[in-house]
Design an enzyme around this catalytic site. Structure first.
Site, PDB file in Angstrom:
ATOM      1  N   MET A   1      11.081  24.438   1.494  1.00  0.00           N
ATOM      2  CA  MET A   1      10.352  23.501   0.350  1.00  0.00           C
ATOM      3  C   MET A   1      11.264  22.745  -0.418  1.00  0.00           C
ATOM      4  SD  MET A   1       7.310  24.737  -2.036  1.00  0.00           S
ATOM      5  CE  MET A   1       6.486  25.570  -0.846  1.00  0.00           C
TER       6      MET A   1
ATOM      7  N   TYR B   1      15.015  30.226   7.058  1.00  0.00           N
ATOM      8  CA  TYR B   1      13.759  31.038   7.619  1.00  0.00           C
ATOM      9  C   TYR B   1      13.625  31.173   9.274  1.00  0.00           C
ATOM     10  CZ  TYR B   1      11.683  30.561   2.956  1.00  0.00           C
ATOM     11  OH  TYR B   1      11.499  30.592   1.593  1.00  0.00           O
TER      12      TYR B   1
ATOM     13  N   LYS C   1       0.741  -1.366   0.108  1.00  0.00           N
ATOM     14  CA  LYS C   1      -0.025  -0.001   0.006  1.00  0.00           C
ATOM     15  C   LYS C   1       0.711   1.100  -0.100  1.00  0.00           C
ATOM     16  CE  LYS C   1      -0.064  -0.103   5.092  1.00  0.00           C
ATOM     17  NZ  LYS C   1      -0.946  -0.580   6.272  1.00  0.00           N
TER      18      LYS C   1
ATOM     19  N   ARG D   1     -10.283   0.073  15.583  1.00  0.00           N
ATOM     20  CA  ARG D   1     -10.005   0.981  14.250  1.00  0.00           C
ATOM     21  C   ARG D   1     -10.735   0.030  13.181  1.00  0.00           C
ATOM     22  NH1 ARG D   1      -4.148   1.462  11.202  1.00  0.00           N
ATOM     23  NH2 ARG D   1      -4.878  -0.423  10.625  1.00  0.00           N
TER      24      ARG D   1
HETATM   25  C1  LIG Z   1      -0.132  -1.668   7.094  1.00  0.00           C
HETATM   26  C2  LIG Z   1      -0.610  -2.926   7.540  1.00  0.00           C
HETATM   27  C3  LIG Z   1       0.241  -4.059   7.463  1.00  0.00           C
HETATM   28  C4  LIG Z   1       1.676  -4.007   7.479  1.00  0.00           C
HETATM   29  O1  LIG Z   1       2.248  -3.579   8.789  1.00  0.00           O
HETATM   30  P1  LIG Z   1       3.852  -3.472   8.917  1.00  0.00           P
HETATM   31  O2  LIG Z   1       3.991  -3.052  10.601  1.00  0.00           O
HETATM   32  O3  LIG Z   1       4.239  -2.454   8.069  1.00  0.00           O
HETATM   33  O4  LIG Z   1       4.091  -4.952   8.803  1.00  0.00           O
HETATM   34  C5  LIG Z   1      -0.565  -5.244   8.047  1.00  0.00           C
HETATM   35  N1  LIG Z   1      -1.865  -5.305   7.902  1.00  0.00           N
HETATM   36  C6  LIG Z   1      -2.726  -4.292   7.605  1.00  0.00           C
HETATM   37  C7  LIG Z   1      -4.170  -4.382   7.917  1.00  0.00           C
HETATM   38  C8  LIG Z   1      -2.102  -2.894   7.270  1.00  0.00           C
HETATM   39  O5  LIG Z   1      -2.800  -1.790   7.284  1.00  0.00           O
END
Ligand SMILES: *Cc1c(COP(=O)(O)O)cnc(C)c1O
Length: 367
Positions: free
Chosen positions: A304, A257, A34, A128
């Protein structure tokens, strides 16, 4: 074209990390890609993971999953942030498994023909994603229109070995799986462990592990688990940039800055050609760059497109030279962990936020 900055991605390191994680877990591995593969490049990493022995790919978004399919990924793909109102037909057409976390989502996906493949997501204590209050309703639901391939949940504190919440989450997971079994639903792919749990907690390993950060060679938490090296992982991203400019300045020069820092001696400053538009956090203090075998710390605020480092009075660095922003640390350079600490953040956020202006180069690291 010559770049002013680049993220070099070493695929041999990815392959090595996947082998390590597969041998540690002894079960199927879902490579989490992802968020542009945590900033490493969605399609390139997806294909490389498939080649390196990953059994599944996991993403958040449906569009990420479709991009993988259209670029030649053949192994199963699970997408877990596909809310009600999404195009579930499109998911089915591309043979993408979808996580279901609400009754509404189950009802919508049940309208698709040919029994779409789903994974039931459980909230086992992270509060969550996943079923929590709707669990009794789910046990009454009609599953005849879907193919329940998987059931899964996610840990909140897997990087803390022996933490009671992990034990509690595991117990809830087992109990929900039994509830499903009691109504005749026995998903073949039960999965709970993320990277940290894969490395720390054998009991949480079911039919598959979902590894993200460790696959990229980074530790889930260097404070509780030790760094990449200790875990046998190889950081796959090396971030480099060019020195735009080197200049000699007297003591007492206000830098950047807000003039938040001032040179304490006559020195040479280097202007590095990356900034917060590229994912270098504006608040970063205490990290820096590595050149000619030496670290040079950030001085003043990150801008930036650029930030300034104190190269020291003796430095032989010149404008146009490459510097290492972070790497695996083996030569003394800063790491993504160092940048995380310097930014009140974590390595995950550092690599994931490297911006689209920075080309990803699939090649070995250079020193
Ligand atoms: C992002 C995610 C993972 C991976 O987690 P890591 O700590 O990067 O291994 C696994 N399962 C779900 C549902 C996630 O959202």
């Amino acid at each position: 074209m010559q770049h002013r900055a680049e993220a070099r991605i070493d695929i041999t390191a990815l392959t090595s990390n996947i082998s390590l994680l597969k041998s540690k877990s002894g079960v199927n591995l879902l490579a989490v890609v992802k968020a542009d593969a945590y900033g490493h490049g969605l399609v390139e990493i997806g294909l490389a993971a498939q080649k390196s022995g990953a059994d599944w790919l996991g993403v958040a978004l449906l569009e990420e999953a479709i991009a993988l399919r259209t670029h030649g990924v053949r192994i199963p793909i699970l997408a877990w942030m596909v809310p009600p109102g999404s195009d579930f037909n499109l998911a089915a057409q591309h043979d993408i498994d979808v996580a279901v976390a609400s009754i509404l989502a189950l009802e919508e996906i049940s309208l698709i023909s040919n029994k779409p493949r789903i994974h039931i997501e459980l909230d086992t204590g992270m509060t969550r994603g996943g079923f929590l209050d709707e669990w009794p309703q789910l046990l009454q639901a009609d599953f005849s229109k879907v193919d329940v391939v998987g059931v899964f949940s996610h840990f909140a504190r897997a990087d803390e070995a022996g933490e009671q919440q992990n034990i509690d989450q595991l117990n809830v997971f087992n109990s929900r799986v039994s509830d499903l079994s009691a109504i005749g639903i026995n998903p073949p792919v039960k999965h709970l462990a993320n990277s940290a749990a894969t490395l720390l907690d054998k009991d949480s390993i079911f039919d598959m592990v979902r590894t993200g950060i460790a696959m990229y060679g980074l530790t889930p938490d260097f404070k509780t688990m030790g760094d990449s090296k200790k875990l046998g992982l190889k950081p796959i991203m090396q971030l480099r940039a060019k020195l735009h400019l080197v200049k000699s300045v007297p003591a007492g020069s206000p830098v950047g800055y807000g003039a938040t820092a001032t040179t304490d001696k006559e020195t040479q400053l280097g202007v590095v050609a990356m900034g917060y538009a590229d994912g270098i956090p504006r608040i970063a203090q205490g990290a820096g760059i590595f050149i000619n075998g030496q670290r040079a710390p950030i001085i003043g605020r990150v801008s930036m497109d650029q930030f300034v480092v104190d190269l020291g009075p003796e430095s032989t660095a010149q404008s146009g030279d490459w510097v290492i922003v972070f790497g695996d640390g083996s030569h003394g350079e800063y790491t993504a962990d160092d940048w995380g600490t310097a930014s009140l953040s974590i390595n995950y956020e550092i690599v994931t936020r490297i911006g689209p202006r920075v080309p990803r180069i699939y090649a070995p690291h250079v020193y």
